[in-house]
Design an enzyme around this catalytic site. Structure first.
Site, PDB file in Angstrom:
ATOM      1  N   HIS A  64      27.271  47.533  80.843  1.00 40.31           N
ATOM      2  CA  HIS A  64      27.977  46.259  80.907  1.00 40.31           C
ATOM      3  C   HIS A  64      27.985  45.712  82.331  1.00 40.31           C
ATOM      4  CE1 HIS A  64      30.508  43.180  79.304  1.00 40.31           C
ATOM      5  NE2 HIS A  64      31.591  43.546  79.959  1.00 40.31           N
ATOM      6  N   SER A 120      31.284  39.034  81.683  1.00 41.31           N
ATOM      7  CA  SER A 120      32.154  39.402  80.563  1.00 41.31           C
ATOM      8  C   SER A 120      33.170  38.284  80.282  1.00 41.31           C
ATOM      9  CB  SER A 120      32.820  40.745  80.863  1.00 41.31           C
ATOM     10  OG  SER A 120      33.367  41.311  79.709  1.00 41.31           O
ATOM     11  N   GLU A 178      24.396  48.197  76.883  1.00 41.82           N
ATOM     12  CA  GLU A 178      25.780  47.799  77.138  1.00 41.82           C
ATOM     13  C   GLU A 178      26.564  47.566  75.870  1.00 41.82           C
ATOM     14  OE1 GLU A 178      27.235  43.928  77.861  1.00 41.82           O
ATOM     15  OE2 GLU A 178      25.329  43.344  78.782  1.00 41.82           O
TER      16      GLU A 178
END
Length: 304
Positions: free
Chosen positions: A275, A111, A248
């Site tokens: 995610h 991320s 996600e």
């Protein structure tokens, strides 16, 4: 490198918590997301790669303001302006690398960490053997559109309208709003429940998260809303793996664009992965990662 925990002192005087697991001559440095998240989903990375037949020494660390590392007083405007910046966190990666004696290594980022991997590969790519961008797009506008679509998939329009009303009124503490966020998290962030990543109380990092992201994963009110990197992807010269969960928050359509823009890259996806797909479906996630590292090591990796 010795395994276990090591506290390093940065040149700015702050301290970062680092931990190294595994054995072997291949080194992987793992960056967490958030920002303001922490290292926890990387704790079993060395063991998972060994399960796939690959010995890798994995080092993870908590970035400044996160969990076990120092947490500056970000309420001080001078501290916030100096340390709540992209440049600070990017250069922090390289200082960690230097102080740990890493070079010719692999860098993985989840991320927000995947944002740092993209920027690191452009600015400091001479130190890298390979880059792994885990669940991060190159343009935040695509992310915003994707999370709005995700709301439509699991929430009735009445709740979506209610969420938008709370967001307009800055009413993020509303219990009903947070319950809607929790429904979205279970569907698209931490699909494996109960999540290993939940804590009994706030353990720090929220100041950094709010400065860049906002209240939650489904709204961007911080500095990230202005992040656009697509015109720099062509400057990533090292072998690159893009890995995304199939269920996600980050749009796979954008990952496909990234794969075309990064010269020597491959895109893989994790079935039933949100995610945090390294937790949701570790066997597939780490098979992809082990295959990538093995092929770079033996000179057979080819982008798509």
């Amino acid at each position: 490198m010795k395994t276990g925990t090591k506290i390093i002192t940065l040149d700015n005087g702050y301290h970062l918590w680092t931990n190294t697991q595994g054995k072997g001559d291949i080194h992987l440095l793992a960056l967490h997301g958030g920002p303001g998240g922490n290292h926890e989903y990387w704790e079993d990375t060395a063991a998972q790669l060994q399960k796939q037949g690959l010995n890798v020494q994995v080092t993870m660390y908590d970035q400044l303001g996160s969990l076990y590392s120092d947490q500056p007083d970000y309420s001080d405007p001078a501290i916030a302006s100096k340390y709540l910046t992209y440049d600070y966190f990017l250069d922090e990666v390289d200082e960690v690398r230097e102080k740990l004696g890493l070079d010719n290594f692999y860098l993985i980022g989840q991320s927000w960490g995947g944002l740092l991997v993209q920027e690191y590969a452009v600015k400091y790519g001479q130190h890298l053997k390979g880059a792994i961008i885990s669940s991060m797009v190159d343009d935040i506008d695509d992310y915003v559109k994707a999370v709005n679509r995700r709301r439509q998939e699991v929430l009735p329009q009445t709740e979506i309208d209610f969420m938008h009303e709370c967001e307009q009124n800055n009413d993020y503490g509303n219990a009903r709003y947070q319950e809607d966020v929790n429904i979205l998290n279970i569907n698209f962030v931490d699909r494996k429940q109960p999540s290993k990543l939940y804590h009994l109380k706030d353990i720090g990092g929220s100041a950094v998260y709010q400065a860049f992201q906002g209240d939650n994963e489904f709204v961007i009110t911080g500095k990230l809303k202005d992040w656009h990197f697509r015109n720099q992807l062509k400057n990533i010269k090292v072998p690159t793996l893009l890995t995304f969960g199939e269920n996600e928050t980050m749009p796979i359509a954008t990952a496909q664009i990234m794969q075309k823009e990064i010269p020597n890259s491959r895109l893989v996806t994790t079935p039933n992965g949100g995610h945090h797909h390294m937790v949701d479906n570790p066997d597939v996630y780490y098979r992809h990662l082990a295959d990538f590292i093995s092929q770079v090591e033996n000179g057979t990796f080819k982008g798509e």
